[in-house]
Design a protein around this motif. Structure first.
Motif, PDB file in Angstrom:
ATOM      1  N   ARG A  11       0.845  -1.193   0.000  1.00 30.56           N
ATOM      2  CA  ARG A  11       0.000   0.000   0.000  1.00 30.56           C
ATOM      3  C   ARG A  11       0.878   1.239   0.000  1.00 30.56           C
ATOM      4  O   ARG A  11       2.046   1.169   0.367  1.00 30.56           O
ATOM      5  CB  ARG A  11      -0.898   0.017   1.252  1.00 30.56           C
ATOM      6  N   PRO A 183      -2.545   2.783   6.391  1.00 27.48           N
ATOM      7  CA  PRO A 183      -3.015   3.560   5.241  1.00 27.48           C
ATOM      8  C   PRO A 183      -4.542   3.587   5.195  1.00 27.48           C
ATOM      9  O   PRO A 183      -5.214   2.815   5.882  1.00 27.48           O
ATOM     10  CB  PRO A 183      -2.443   2.790   4.048  1.00 27.48           C
ATOM     11  N   TRP A 184      -5.059   4.463   4.361  1.00 28.49           N
ATOM     12  CA  TRP A 184      -6.496   4.498   4.144  1.00 28.49           C
ATOM     13  C   TRP A 184      -6.960   3.154   3.582  1.00 28.49           C
ATOM     14  O   TRP A 184      -6.169   2.432   2.966  1.00 28.49           O
ATOM     15  CB  TRP A 184      -6.853   5.574   3.116  1.00 28.49           C
ATOM     16  N   PRO A 187      -9.264   2.748  -1.968  1.00 23.23           N
ATOM     17  CA  PRO A 187     -10.340   3.660  -2.365  1.00 23.23           C
ATOM     18  C   PRO A 187     -11.322   3.086  -3.373  1.00 23.23           C
ATOM     19  O   PRO A 187     -12.412   3.620  -3.544  1.00 23.23           O
ATOM     20  CB  PRO A 187      -9.584   4.852  -2.969  1.00 23.23           C
TER      21      PRO A 187
END
Length: 201
Positions: A11, A183-184, A187
């Protein structure tokens, strides 16, 4: 780490532990793996600018890098560049271990293939950068580290700071280190069926 596990778990991490240091031996291992990446004609265009100077990294971050924390906080910051004219700089060295007839064939083909095609020289250099970057990031993940590729910096100004040679192109930089925060969530991945074309568009 299993290759597929590294691929799926890699990521783009934004938060790194600024106190964690990758050892010189680990750095060597990462870069040795990176140069196993393929290149057209085995030219090996890439030149890896390891940005070590804390003041230089801080300057890039604050003045030319949109204040991205990973530029200073990651253990390693590597700027990928490539020599667009590497194809004509002692090209026989790229094939020194090949059978002579193979070496002669490829070396003699290399010049006419690239000569006068500046767009191709640039494209091939950037393609080589891309493959090397992915190798580096997967190798880092396999070693328990995280990474973040970045293009959000002023290319012209950073080129001046590193004295980029005229024949070189500059690519992204990659931060590598120990993540300090997750991390996010991903998406959104396009469905595979949207990305595959059978034979023709």
């Amino acid at each position: 780490m299993d290759t597929f596990k590294a691929i799926y778990e890699r990521r783009s991490v934004k938060g790194f532990d600024p106190n964690y240091k990758i050892t010189p031996e680990e750095e060597q291992k990462l870069l040795e793996a990176t140069i196993q990446s393929p290149t057209s004609f085995n030219i090996q265009h890439w030149r890896f600018v390891v940005l070590r100077d804390p003041d230089l990294r801080q300057k890039i971050r604050k003045e030319f890098g949109n204040d991205q924390a990973q530029m200073t906080d990651a253990s390693l910051l590597i700027l990928f560049t490539a020599d667009t004219k590497a194809w004509k700089k002692e090209p026989q060295r790229y094939w020194q271990n090949a059978p002579q007839d193979v070496a002669d064939l490829l070396v003699n083909w290399m010049g006419p293939f690239h000569q006068g095609r500046e767009w191709l020289q640039r494209d091939e250099a950037q393609r080589s950068i891309g493959m090397a970057m992915q190798t580096l990031m997967l190798a880092a993940k396999a070693m328990g580290y995280d990474s973040c590729p970045m293009i959000g910096f002023d290319i012209e100004q950073v080129s001046k700071l590193i004295n980029l040679p005229n024949d070189f192109v500059i690519g992204p930089m990659v931060a590598i280190g120990k993540k300090a925060k997750e991390p996010w969530p991903k998406p959104g991945q396009l469905p595979l069926n949207d990305l595959i074309v059978e034979n023709q568009f």
